[in-house]
Scaffold this active site. Sequence first.
Site, PDB file in Angstrom:
ATOM      1  N   GLY A   1     -10.734   0.621   2.001  1.00 54.64           N
ATOM      2  CA  GLY A   1     -11.824  -0.284   1.458  1.00 54.64           C
ATOM      3  C   GLY A   1     -11.550  -0.634  -0.051  1.00 54.64           C
ATOM      4  N   GLY A   2     -10.643   0.405  -0.537  1.00 58.77           N
ATOM      5  CA  GLY A   2     -10.097   0.183  -1.983  1.00 58.77           C
ATOM      6  C   GLY A   2      -9.053   0.949  -2.263  1.00 58.77           C
TER       7      GLY A   2
ATOM      8  N   GLU B   1      -9.504  12.882  -4.840  1.00 61.63           N
ATOM      9  CA  GLU B   1     -10.912  12.115  -4.034  1.00 61.63           C
ATOM     10  C   GLU B   1     -12.087  12.633  -4.223  1.00 61.63           C
ATOM     11  OE1 GLU B   1     -10.580   9.304  -3.439  1.00 61.63           O
ATOM     12  OE2 GLU B   1      -8.496   8.819  -2.953  1.00 61.63           O
TER      13      GLU B   1
ATOM     14  N   TYR C   1     -12.856  14.459   0.498  1.00 60.44           N
ATOM     15  CA  TYR C   1     -13.911  13.581  -0.515  1.00 60.44           C
ATOM     16  C   TYR C   1     -15.157  14.447  -0.551  1.00 60.44           C
ATOM     17  CZ  TYR C   1     -10.903   9.203   0.187  1.00 60.44           C
ATOM     18  OH  TYR C   1      -9.846   8.243   0.203  1.00 60.44           O
TER      19      TYR C   1
ATOM     20  N   HIS D   1     -11.249   6.457 -10.257  1.00 56.37           N
ATOM     21  CA  HIS D   1      -9.915   6.901 -10.336  1.00 56.37           C
ATOM     22  C   HIS D   1      -8.782   6.655 -11.458  1.00 56.37           C
ATOM     23  CE1 HIS D   1      -9.241   8.552  -6.194  1.00 56.37           C
ATOM     24  NE2 HIS D   1      -9.943   7.444  -5.679  1.00 56.37           N
TER      25      HIS D   1
ATOM     26  N   ASP E   1      -0.661  10.658   5.825  1.00 56.44           N
ATOM     27  CA  ASP E   1      -1.392   9.627   6.506  1.00 56.44           C
ATOM     28  C   ASP E   1      -2.247  10.304   7.532  1.00 56.44           C
ATOM     29  OD1 ASP E   1      -1.136   7.335   4.953  1.00 56.44           O
ATOM     30  OD2 ASP E   1       1.049   7.302   5.810  1.00 56.44           O
TER      31      ASP E   1
ATOM     32  N   HIS F   1     -16.035   3.548  -7.425  1.00 53.59           N
ATOM     33  CA  HIS F   1     -14.979   4.604  -6.769  1.00 53.59           C
ATOM     34  C   HIS F   1     -13.670   4.390  -7.438  1.00 53.59           C
ATOM     35  CE1 HIS F   1     -13.373   7.530  -3.930  1.00 53.59           C
ATOM     36  NE2 HIS F   1     -12.263   6.709  -3.866  1.00 53.59           N
ATOM     37  N   GLU F   2     -13.162   3.184  -7.372  1.00 55.52           N
ATOM     38  CA  GLU F   2     -11.837   3.108  -7.744  1.00 55.52           C
ATOM     39  C   GLU F   2     -11.778   2.806  -9.315  1.00 55.52           C
ATOM     40  OE1 GLU F   2     -10.080   3.399  -5.517  1.00 55.52           O
ATOM     41  OE2 GLU F   2     -11.419   2.676  -3.839  1.00 55.52           O
TER      42      GLU F   2
ATOM     43  N   GLN G   1       0.486   4.443  -1.478  1.00 54.91           N
ATOM     44  CA  GLN G   1      -0.342   5.891  -1.345  1.00 54.91           C
ATOM     45  C   GLN G   1      -0.358   6.122   0.240  1.00 54.91           C
ATOM     46  OE1 GLN G   1      -4.394   6.579  -2.611  1.00 54.91           O
ATOM     47  NE2 GLN G   1      -3.670   8.639  -3.104  1.00 54.91           N
TER      48      GLN G   1
ATOM     49  N   GLU H   1      -6.893   2.203  -5.812  1.00 59.53           N
ATOM     50  CA  GLU H   1      -7.032   2.284  -7.143  1.00 59.53           C
ATOM     51  C   GLU H   1      -5.572   1.993  -7.901  1.00 59.53           C
ATOM     52  OE1 GLU H   1      -6.910   4.809  -5.098  1.00 59.53           O
ATOM     53  OE2 GLU H   1      -6.140   6.660  -5.772  1.00 59.53           O
TER      54      GLU H   1
ATOM     55  N   GLN I   1       0.943  -1.266   0.071  1.00 61.99           N
ATOM     56  CA  GLN I   1      -0.019   0.057  -0.020  1.00 61.99           C
ATOM     57  C   GLN I   1       0.736   1.306   0.177  1.00 61.99           C
ATOM     58  OE1 GLN I   1      -3.166   0.858  -0.236  1.00 61.99           O
ATOM     59  NE2 GLN I   1      -2.441   2.921  -0.186  1.00 61.99           N
TER      60      GLN I   1
ATOM     61  N   ARG J   1      -9.747  -2.694   8.327  1.00 60.63           N
ATOM     62  CA  ARG J   1      -9.931  -1.750   7.498  1.00 60.63           C
ATOM     63  C   ARG J   1     -10.157  -0.409   8.590  1.00 60.63           C
ATOM     64  NH1 ARG J   1     -15.266  -1.115   3.626  1.00 60.63           N
ATOM     65  NH2 ARG J   1     -15.006   0.708   2.885  1.00 60.63           N
ATOM     66  N   MET J   2      -9.152   0.510   8.258  1.00 60.19           N
ATOM     67  CA  MET J   2      -8.921   1.631   9.366  1.00 60.19           C
ATOM     68  C   MET J   2     -10.209   2.362   9.573  1.00 60.19           C
ATOM     69  SD  MET J   2      -5.147   3.190   9.074  1.00 60.19           S
ATOM     70  CE  MET J   2      -5.192   3.433   7.297  1.00 60.19           C
ATOM     71  N   LYS J   3     -11.118   2.572   8.525  1.00 61.25           N
ATOM     72  CA  LYS J   3     -12.334   3.313   8.431  1.00 61.25           C
ATOM     73  C   LYS J   3     -13.383   2.540   9.596  1.00 61.25           C
ATOM     74  CE  LYS J   3     -16.545   3.156   6.093  1.00 61.25           C
ATOM     75  NZ  LYS J   3     -17.110   3.200   4.554  1.00 61.25           N
TER      76      LYS J   3
HETATM   77  N1  BES Z   1      -7.064   6.355  -2.662  1.00 62.68           N
HETATM   78  C1  BES Z   1      -7.880   5.984  -1.761  1.00 62.68           C
HETATM   79  C2  BES Z   1      -7.322   5.176  -0.755  1.00 62.68           C
HETATM   80  C3  BES Z   1      -6.334   5.969  -0.071  1.00 62.68           C
HETATM   81  C4  BES Z   1      -6.219   7.276   0.211  1.00 62.68           C
HETATM   82  C5  BES Z   1      -5.205   5.239   0.357  1.00 62.68           C
HETATM   83  C6  BES Z   1      -5.285   7.828   1.092  1.00 62.68           C
HETATM   84  C7  BES Z   1      -4.021   5.701   1.051  1.00 62.68           C
HETATM   85  C8  BES Z   1      -4.173   7.218   1.219  1.00 62.68           C
HETATM   86  C9  BES Z   1      -9.113   5.304  -2.374  1.00 62.68           C
HETATM   87  O1  BES Z   1      -9.485   5.384  -3.733  1.00 62.68           O
HETATM   88  C10 BES Z   1     -10.302   5.361  -1.515  1.00 62.68           C
HETATM   89  O2  BES Z   1     -10.734   6.332  -1.425  1.00 62.68           O
HETATM   90  N2  BES Z   1     -10.805   4.317  -0.547  1.00 62.68           N
HETATM   91  C11 BES Z   1     -11.975   4.521  -0.092  1.00 62.68           C
HETATM   92  C12 BES Z   1     -13.119   3.874  -0.794  1.00 62.68           C
HETATM   93  C13 BES Z   1     -14.484   4.386  -0.665  1.00 62.68           C
HETATM   94  C14 BES Z   1     -14.382   6.072  -0.669  1.00 62.68           C
HETATM   95  C15 BES Z   1     -15.657   3.859  -1.644  1.00 62.68           C
HETATM   96  C16 BES Z   1     -11.879   3.675   1.306  1.00 62.68           C
HETATM   97  O3  BES Z   1     -10.883   3.022   1.366  1.00 62.68           O
HETATM   98  O4  BES Z   1     -12.630   3.781   2.192  1.00 62.68           O
HETATM   99 ZN    ZN Z   2     -10.380   7.328  -3.660  1.00 64.02          ZN
END
Ligand code: BES
Ligand code: ZN
Length: 613
Positions: A267-268, A317, A388, A298, A380, A294-295, A136, A270, A134, A565-567
């Site tokens: 979550g994902g 984003e 977003y 991108h 980070d 979403h991906e 990014q 790109e 990972q 998943r951090m979220k």
């Molecule tokens: N590019 C991001 C993930 C990311 C952002 C990784 C910043 C590292 C640093 C990816 O496209 C994203 O936004 N993922 C979301 C998906 C959601 C918005 C559908 C996620 O991981 O929750």
């Molecule tokens: Zn994204």
Amino acid sequence: MALSPADPTSFSLPDQHVIKHIHLVWNVDFSRKIISGKAQLKVEKLNDTNKQLVLDVSLLTILNISLINGEVLNFKVDSEVKNIGSKLTIDLSESDHGCLDIIIQYESSPDATGLQWLDPLQTAGRKHPYMFSQFQPIHARSIVPCQDTPAVKFTYSAEVTASNEFTVLMSALRTGKKKSVDDTHNVFSFNQPVPIPAYLIAIAIGALESRELGPRSTIWAEKEIIDKSAWEFAETDKMLKIAEEVCGPYVWGIYDLLVLPPSFPYGGMENPCLTFVTPTVLAGDRSLADVVVHEITHSWTGNLVTNRNFEHFWLNEGFTVFIERKISSRLYGEALNDTRFRDFSTILGLEELRDAIFGHLGTENPLTNLIVDLKGLSPDDAFSTVPYEKGSTFLRYLENLLGGPEKFEPFLRHYLKTFAKKSIDTDDFKNLLLEYFKDNKALDEIQWDEWLKTPGMPLIIPKYDTTMVEACTELAKRWLSPDANYTTFNLSDYQTLTSMQQRQFLSELLKENVSLDMVKALQDVYKINSSNNSEIKFRWLRLCIKARWSDKIKDALQFANEQGRMKFVRPIYRDLYAWDEARSETLDNFNNHKSFMMYLTSHTIKKDLHLDN
Ligand code: BES
Ligand code: ZN
């Protein structure tokens, strides 16, 4: 549009040199948890007086640097700067000009922040180890010595040797697989012919299977989840086609998906030609497949048109969310002027923004500006829903102001075409928009600085269609009413909601004070506990914590342990930490599980739990 050296998160000097291509020759060693090998950099010299090339590295052991003709080059690695890594300075000889081919022999560290190495027990099959990357925003430098700033774009190719129990995948076209000499290893080769920023290099290795999803899409996963994954994302090709209608031709050739082990922190992601997705979206009913929309988006916003540095991350984003919602609503058969679905997900996003800004971020926090200042910060740590949702609200405002989708979508295509394969900042976008709409009187109304450079909620929030959200609000109101009689509720009230609405119903309850009796009654009537939908399960567990349902502490910790998943994991940890009765169990749980988390996840949760000193 000269390349800017102004990236506070990189040492590189792209006004002096730019990498044009990187060829990687890698050996993946699971026993030592390292990648070793070489990176061959084709570098263009832009300024003849400069005799040094500066690259970003982090925890790399540099063994040797030479020119392709064998001439050895002197180099120096400065000490690590927290969050940023080290500056690698390479001395170039006087005579070098034009393009240079530099070969760097090196090894990564087992502590490389950009990789996660999983033991067999952390995979679905439990037999083979697994490794994924990972990169990014700024972790490429822990694996590849490079100009790790999105201002620089290059093509790449790779040859990766790994034991023959594994499949190797990268964010590129697959160009071949051959047995290597000793018969126990394979060499996989890749080529990415479209220039990309370093953060889009990606690799994953595991015991993988594949299924075809469409003419340009293959899905990859461990065999235990491959069929479920293929079913969940069966609409990928349809999504790609709609995305092309909105954005223009797809330039990356293939669009593959890789469903990762549960510890994947996002979550994902790109990664070009190969989106990475969390297995937590395998709901069994395609209700969370939007992450793929979403991906896919991108592929244009982010991968083709890229933020010049992560201070302008909203260009990646915010645009992606804005366009993603257009694509999703077309996928559900919504006409251009019927915005029920589009607006429902917009309202949900805005609620999350509100929670973040009025909650842990704060209304005066400069990180709630659309353009942020990353000096001294790690991108980070700056990550939040702001780029977003505030970003996509700004675009929605502009779309409404400048004549609706009929006028704005052609502009979007013009934007994507103009800046394809480039890295841009917010001024580039602004200037293009001002030029494109120069005859539009409404242009003068846009308060650019207020939108871009002031903290807090979006300046203007457009009116959205509330049809879909009303059902959620009404049901929540009935439960929250002081004289609610819990025995009068029916399962059907909940079942008739779409899963997105069920999730919003729980979010509405989460905003209020909830009693333990009410939450227990909810469980009795709606059986939310047994939901397979991770978004619903997440909100449900938070609701249980909020109502101080002690029996649920274990379930919440289990949810935090079984996926990374951090979220999801961060709010659960934060909530449990804030509850006296749960705190010590939560801290113990973190200490027992942190070694199974990706570096970034454990590092971030450590801060959330005030354990960082
Ligand atoms: N590019 C991001 C993930 C990311 C952002 C990784 C910043 C590292 C640093 C990816 O496209 C994203 O936004 N993922 C979301 C998906 C959601 C918005 C559908 C996620 O991981 O929750
Ligand atoms: Zn994204």
